[in-house]
Design a protein around this motif. Structure first.
Motif, PDB file in Angstrom:
ATOM      1  N   UNK A 119      -6.308  12.611   4.102  1.00 13.15           N
ATOM      2  CA  UNK A 119      -7.702  12.540   4.533  1.00 13.15           C
ATOM      3  C   UNK A 119      -8.515  13.350   3.542  1.00 13.15           C
ATOM      4  N   UNK A 120      -9.611  12.791   3.061  1.00 15.92           N
ATOM      5  CA  UNK A 120     -10.542  13.523   2.196  1.00 15.92           C
ATOM      6  C   UNK A 120     -11.759  13.917   3.020  1.00 15.92           C
ATOM      7  N   UNK A 163     -14.412  13.031  -9.034  1.00 21.30           N
ATOM      8  CA  UNK A 163     -13.276  13.052  -8.093  1.00 21.30           C
ATOM      9  C   UNK A 163     -12.944  11.654  -7.579  1.00 21.30           C
ATOM     10  N   UNK A 164     -13.216  10.635  -8.383  1.00 19.40           N
ATOM     11  CA  UNK A 164     -12.978   9.254  -7.947  1.00 19.40           C
ATOM     12  C   UNK A 164     -11.521   8.996  -7.592  1.00 19.40           C
ATOM     13  N   UNK A 165     -10.601   9.630  -8.309  1.00 15.79           N
ATOM     14  CA  UNK A 165      -9.176   9.431  -8.014  1.00 15.79           C
ATOM     15  C   UNK A 165      -8.854   9.870  -6.594  1.00 15.79           C
ATOM     16  N   UNK A 166      -9.398  11.005  -6.182  1.00 20.28           N
ATOM     17  CA  UNK A 166      -9.165  11.501  -4.821  1.00 20.28           C
ATOM     18  C   UNK A 166      -9.758  10.542  -3.790  1.00 20.28           C
ATOM     19  N   UNK A 167     -10.931  10.030  -4.084  1.00 18.86           N
ATOM     20  CA  UNK A 167     -11.609   9.113  -3.162  1.00 18.86           C
ATOM     21  C   UNK A 167     -10.824   7.811  -3.017  1.00 18.86           C
ATOM     22  N   UNK A 168     -10.357   7.275  -4.116  1.00 19.89           N
ATOM     23  CA  UNK A 168      -9.655   5.998  -4.083  1.00 19.89           C
ATOM     24  C   UNK A 168      -8.254   6.115  -3.503  1.00 19.89           C
ATOM     25  N   UNK A 170      -7.480   8.050  -0.876  1.00 18.92           N
ATOM     26  CA  UNK A 170      -7.548   8.478   0.526  1.00 18.92           C
ATOM     27  C   UNK A 170      -7.285   7.324   1.484  1.00 18.92           C
ATOM     28  N   UNK A 171      -6.743   7.665   2.654  1.00 21.21           N
ATOM     29  CA  UNK A 171      -6.570   6.663   3.723  1.00 21.21           C
ATOM     30  C   UNK A 171      -7.799   6.628   4.618  1.00 21.21           C
TER      31      UNK A 171
END
Length: 246
Positions: A119-120, A163-168, A170-171
């Motif tokens: 979860x982000x 932080x696009x990697x973290x966003x993409x 995430x569930x």
């Protein structure tokens, strides 16, 4: 999330629990009436998550009584939301309570180490962090991995895009923002997972203590954005847990 009744029946089937013992567990008192509260012991069986204490309008003595009832009935981990520091200090005299002042959350029994999914939790600004921390700790208590992305609001969009990697990855994403509440729409347009928007009461006069952000989030043009009430970090963390563990 595995239903407790299903697990109990599987234990009977596998010989781990006798029929009589299973019957006793099912017959157990579903709640205890303390006069000022009816403590629900079957909530985890019905919903997969045990009862959580809302501490804001309760006295320390009432909270202590509810905790005693839960512990007596084998609820070993307890989450208390909207708990003031003064109440927390009194409760600490009776129990091993870990208190998180920013989130106004108290935890008995520690954070879950299950760590499912990801979860982000993102905030528009630093002022939104207390509400975000309520969401983070709720999700962690319920057994989720959480990544924090704080102060990534639309006033400096490059901070979010870094932080696009973290966003993409995430569930589910929780977007916490006050002012005009635009963060939820931006994240909703970048991600491929559900976004839970949390309006906060942060902002100048015309923000109407979060009403402006709430209406903006409700009118988001990004698909897949749902909205909880103003400052309701707990509700967002709870729903994110349900989505993450489907």
């Amino acid at each position: 999330m595995e239903n407790e009744i299903k697990k109990l029946l599987e234990d009977v089937k596998n010989g781990g629990v006798s029929v009589d013992d299973a019957l006793l567990k099912l017959k157990a008192q579903p709640f205890e009436d303390l006069g000022y509260a009816k403590v629900d012991f079957h909530r985890k069986t019905r919903q997969g998550t045990p009862e959580i204490i809302y501490g804001e309008s309760k006295t320390p003595e009432q909270i202590i009584g509810i905790i005693n009832s839960m512990l007596k009935n084998n609820q070993k981990r307890i989450l208390i939301t909207r708990l003031s520091e003064e109440k927390a200090e009194l409760i600490k005299k009776e129990f091993d309570l870990e208190y998180f002042s920013d989130a106004r959350i108290g935890i008995i029994g520690g954070i879950s180490e299950e760590g499912a999914g990801k979860i982000v939790v993102a905030t528009g600004g630093t002022s939104d962090i207390p509400v975000a921390e309520e969401a983070v700790l709720t999700a962690q208590f319920l057994g989720n991995k959480v990544t924090r992305l704080y102060d990534v609001g639309v006033a400096g969009l490059h901070r979010l895009l870094s932080s696009l990697d973290e966003i993409m990855d995430a569930r589910v994403i929780i977007a916490v923002a006050g002012m005009e509440g635009a963060l939820a729409s931006v994240i909703g347009g970048l991600s491929d997972c559900p976004v839970i928007a949390v309006p906060t009461s942060v902002g100048y006069g015309s923000s109407f203590e979060g009403l402006s952000a709430l209406l903006s989030m409700l009118n988001s043009c990004a698909s897949g954005v749902s909205v909880v009430n103003i400052d309701n970090g707990f509700g967002a963390g709870y729903i994110a847990n349900m989505i993450n563990k489907e």
